[in-house]
Design a protein around this motif. Structure first.
Motif, PDB file in Angstrom:
ATOM      1  N   VAL A  33       0.804  -1.222   0.000  1.00 41.70           N
ATOM      2  CA  VAL A  33       0.000   0.000   0.000  1.00 41.70           C
ATOM      3  C   VAL A  33       0.839   1.274   0.000  1.00 41.70           C
ATOM      4  O   VAL A  33       0.295   2.374  -0.004  1.00 41.70           O
ATOM      5  CB  VAL A  33      -0.972   0.017   1.200  1.00 41.70           C
ATOM      6  N   GLY A  34       2.143   1.155   0.009  1.00 36.42           N
ATOM      7  CA  GLY A  34       2.987   2.346  -0.007  1.00 36.42           C
ATOM      8  C   GLY A  34       4.324   2.060   0.648  1.00 36.42           C
ATOM      9  O   GLY A  34       4.649   0.910   0.972  1.00 36.42           O
ATOM     10  N   ARG A  35       5.075   3.119   0.834  1.00 36.02           N
ATOM     11  CA  ARG A  35       6.373   3.000   1.471  1.00 36.02           C
ATOM     12  C   ARG A  35       6.365   3.686   2.826  1.00 36.02           C
ATOM     13  O   ARG A  35       5.598   4.630   3.050  1.00 36.02           O
ATOM     14  CB  ARG A  35       7.473   3.606   0.586  1.00 36.02           C
ATOM     15  N   ALA A  36       7.225   3.220   3.704  1.00 31.31           N
ATOM     16  CA  ALA A  36       7.293   3.803   5.043  1.00 31.31           C
ATOM     17  C   ALA A  36       7.698   5.267   4.985  1.00 31.31           C
ATOM     18  O   ALA A  36       7.349   6.051   5.870  1.00 31.31           O
ATOM     19  CB  ALA A  36       8.279   3.010   5.902  1.00 31.31           C
ATOM     20  N   ASP A  37       8.455   5.656   3.954  1.00 33.92           N
ATOM     21  CA  ASP A  37       8.891   7.041   3.832  1.00 33.92           C
ATOM     22  C   ASP A  37       8.012   7.823   2.858  1.00 33.92           C
ATOM     23  O   ASP A  37       8.381   8.892   2.393  1.00 33.92           O
ATOM     24  CB  ASP A  37      10.348   7.110   3.375  1.00 33.92           C
ATOM     25  N   ASP A  38       6.808   7.300   2.576  1.00 38.41           N
ATOM     26  CA  ASP A  38       5.928   7.919   1.577  1.00 38.41           C
ATOM     27  C   ASP A  38       5.181   9.125   2.121  1.00 38.41           C
ATOM     28  O   ASP A  38       4.842  10.044   1.380  1.00 38.41           O
ATOM     29  CB  ASP A  38       4.929   6.859   1.080  1.00 38.41           C
ATOM     30  N   VAL A  39       4.863   9.125   3.405  1.00 36.71           N
ATOM     31  CA  VAL A  39       4.035  10.179   3.988  1.00 36.71           C
ATOM     32  C   VAL A  39       4.911  11.338   4.475  1.00 36.71           C
ATOM     33  O   VAL A  39       5.840  11.143   5.256  1.00 36.71           O
ATOM     34  CB  VAL A  39       3.186   9.626   5.149  1.00 36.71           C
ATOM     35  N   LEU A  40       4.590  12.531   3.997  1.00 32.90           N
ATOM     36  CA  LEU A  40       5.314  13.737   4.385  1.00 32.90           C
ATOM     37  C   LEU A  40       4.361  14.680   5.121  1.00 32.90           C
ATOM     38  O   LEU A  40       3.148  14.670   4.878  1.00 32.90           O
ATOM     39  CB  LEU A  40       5.874  14.455   3.155  1.00 32.90           C
ATOM     40  N   VAL A  41       4.914  15.504   6.005  1.00 29.88           N
ATOM     41  CA  VAL A  41       4.127  16.524   6.691  1.00 29.88           C
ATOM     42  C   VAL A  41       4.313  17.841   5.951  1.00 29.88           C
ATOM     43  O   VAL A  41       5.424  18.370   5.866  1.00 29.88           O
ATOM     44  CB  VAL A  41       4.552  16.666   8.167  1.00 29.88           C
ATOM     45  N   ILE A  42       3.227  18.353   5.385  1.00 32.18           N
ATOM     46  CA  ILE A  42       3.254  19.617   4.647  1.00 32.18           C
ATOM     47  C   ILE A  42       2.229  20.546   5.274  1.00 32.18           C
ATOM     48  O   ILE A  42       1.025  20.259   5.267  1.00 32.18           O
ATOM     49  CB  ILE A  42       2.931  19.403   3.153  1.00 32.18           C
ATOM     50  N   GLY A  43       2.697  21.642   5.853  1.00 32.84           N
ATOM     51  CA  GLY A  43       1.805  22.588   6.504  1.00 32.84           C
ATOM     52  C   GLY A  43       0.977  21.971   7.606  1.00 32.84           C
ATOM     53  O   GLY A  43      -0.185  22.335   7.823  1.00 32.84           O
ATOM     54  N   GLY A  44       1.565  21.001   8.307  1.00 30.70           N
ATOM     55  CA  GLY A  44       0.865  20.342   9.401  1.00 30.70           C
ATOM     56  C   GLY A  44      -0.048  19.215   8.973  1.00 30.70           C
ATOM     57  O   GLY A  44      -0.701  18.588   9.816  1.00 30.70           O
ATOM     58  N   ASN A  45      -0.098  18.898   7.664  1.00 30.16           N
ATOM     59  CA  ASN A  45      -0.943  17.832   7.152  1.00 30.16           C
ATOM     60  C   ASN A  45      -0.105  16.648   6.684  1.00 30.16           C
ATOM     61  O   ASN A  45       0.951  16.837   6.073  1.00 30.16           O
ATOM     62  CB  ASN A  45      -1.773  18.337   5.959  1.00 30.16           C
ATOM     63  N   ASN A  46      -0.582  15.435   6.957  1.00 28.38           N
ATOM     64  CA  ASN A  46       0.089  14.234   6.462  1.00 28.38           C
ATOM     65  C   ASN A  46      -0.334  14.004   5.007  1.00 28.38           C
ATOM     66  O   ASN A  46      -1.513  13.786   4.727  1.00 28.38           O
ATOM     67  CB  ASN A  46      -0.277  13.014   7.308  1.00 28.38           C
ATOM     68  N   ILE A  47       0.644  14.037   4.099  1.00 23.97           N
ATOM     69  CA  ILE A  47       0.367  13.918   2.672  1.00 23.97           C
ATOM     70  C   ILE A  47       1.052  12.670   2.127  1.00 23.97           C
ATOM     71  O   ILE A  47       2.261  12.494   2.284  1.00 23.97           O
ATOM     72  CB  ILE A  47       0.859  15.167   1.903  1.00 23.97           C
ATOM     73  N   SER A  48       0.276  11.812   1.462  1.00 22.48           N
ATOM     74  CA  SER A  48       0.814  10.598   0.850  1.00 22.48           C
ATOM     75  C   SER A  48       1.225  10.891  -0.584  1.00 22.48           C
ATOM     76  O   SER A  48       0.390  11.283  -1.408  1.00 22.48           O
ATOM     77  CB  SER A  48      -0.236   9.483   0.874  1.00 22.48           C
TER      78      SER A  48
END
Length: 400
Positions: A296-311
């Protein structure tokens, strides 16, 4: 063909081969030799073996089972060399041949580089099956399309960018073709649907260098675009850590006869990168109720942008569905204010302003890319995968 024959010949008397891509400079070659304890170098120009002068011979008992060493990015992203034993190669080849019905009368067209596990694994499947091998030096979509029909090919392995370029030729799959094995990176639903509509028999697969190529492969050609991340059943002998359930996807941990001996080191001591035989990947996933692997994705796929978790996987998938976009890569850059900012490098008929307007209308604020770079084609590595460094350089040219 020299690499293929040398790999098989060396394995017969207990020596291991470390192939590397053409054009690697002498400093990098010596670095590989030092990191792996290489004792001999093959000098193609003079067709001779020469002592590396770097390593003393290791005791035969410590590495006699090793058959292949392959450079990889590794699960952590840093360059590493994987040590594979004869048993790894034979177990993988036998399991894949059984799953894909590859036997004596079949023909496998190999257009993957023999400096990577994708190409090298095909050599061992071919040798074990006693089948026919058509070997290409690199990937040329039109030449591949021609030879698929000319040689009545039954099996071929591709990474998604190769599949896309093959479809771009407009060639139809020949009647002989039963298996198009697609792996190396995620297969987008848009590309899968395009291939299925054109009649190509797609078999998604999942694996990596550390697992001698595949650990899970579809049991039958796709009839429809799979649910997000679905690959297929595990190959015989492969175990996935029971903690990898789909209720809470976590890093996949895998064990089995295909899993590497360990990462290379000058003494070739086994076990590095393993935990009691388990190898932990950087991919998130699990096993569903039908026993099929889902990634379903990679462990390093989710980034925090402006306080939001973005996949990044979600953003990538949404952008690939935009009409007029043929291929793309989403690049994340550090940003002092927002944490990260997204840029898109893409190919297709859609102009940059139109794509930007689509993003403004369809994506949440933190998901929206901040710059776009349209190119004729995304740069690829000699493995056929995306050249992430080259793509990042293109993204930086797109503006702040």
């Amino acid at each position: 063909m020299e690499t293929a024959l040398m790999s098989l010949a060396l394995m017969r008397f207990g020596a291991a081969l470390l192939p590397y891509r053409t054009g690697l400079d002498s400093i990098d070659v010596l670095g590989l030799a030092a990191a792996t304890g290489a004792e001999w170098l093959w000098c193609r120009e003079s067709a001779a073996l020469i002592a590396s002068g770097i390593a003393s011979p290791c005791p035969r008992s410590s590495d006699s089972a090793l058959a292949l060493l392959v450079k990889t990015s590794g699960s952590s992203g840093g360059p590493k060399v994987v040590m594979l034993a004869r048993e790894n190669l034979l177990a993988s080849a036998a399991a894949v041949n059984q799953r894909l019905g590859f036997g004596t009368g079949d023909v496998w067209l190999c257009c993957l580089r023999l400096s990577h596990i994708g190409g090298l694994a095909i050599i061992h499947r071919w040798a074990l099956a006693g089948a026919t091998l058509i070997l290409h030096e690199g990937f040329d979509a039109r030449v591949v399309a021609r030879d698929l029909r000319r040689h009545a090919v039954t099996h071929i392995s591709l990474v998604p960018p190769m599949l896309g370029r093959l479809l771009d030729t407009g060639a139809a799959p020949p009647p002989s073709l039963r298996v198009v094995l697609v792996g190396g990176q995620a297969l987008s639903p848009v590309l899968a649907e395009r291939a299925l509509d054109a009649g190509w028999p797609l078999f998604p697969t999942y694996g990596m260098t550390e697992t001698t190529s595949q650990i899970a492969t579809a049991a039958h050609a796709l009839e429809r675009v799979p649910a997000d991340g679905r690959v297929g059943p595990l190959l015989p002998g492969v175990e996935i850590d029971p903690r990898n359930g789909l209720d809470t996807p976590s890093r996949l941990r895998v064990r089995g006869p295909m899993v590497m001996v360990g990462y290379a080191n000058p003494a070739r001591v086994p076990g590095q990168g393993l935990d009691d035989g388990w190898f932990e990947t950087s991919d998130l996933g699990g096993i569903d109720m039908a026993g099929e692997l889902m990634v379903v994705g990679r462990a390093d796929d989710v980034l925090v942008i402006g306080g939001n978790n973005i996949s990044l996987t979600r953003v990538d998938g949404l952008l690939r569905s935009v009409p007029g976009v043929s291929d793309l890569a989403v690049v994340a850059l550090d940003d002092a204010v927002w944490g990260h900012r997204l840029l898109v490098v893409y190919s297709g008929d859609l102009d940059e302003q139109t794509l930007k307007r689509w993003c403004d209308d369809s994506l949440a604020g933190a998901e929206r890319p901040r710059a776009f770079r349209r190119v004729t084609a995304l740069p690829l590595l000699d493995s056929g995968k995306y050249d992430r460094i080259g793509i990042r350089a293109l993204a930086l040219e797109a503006g702040p």
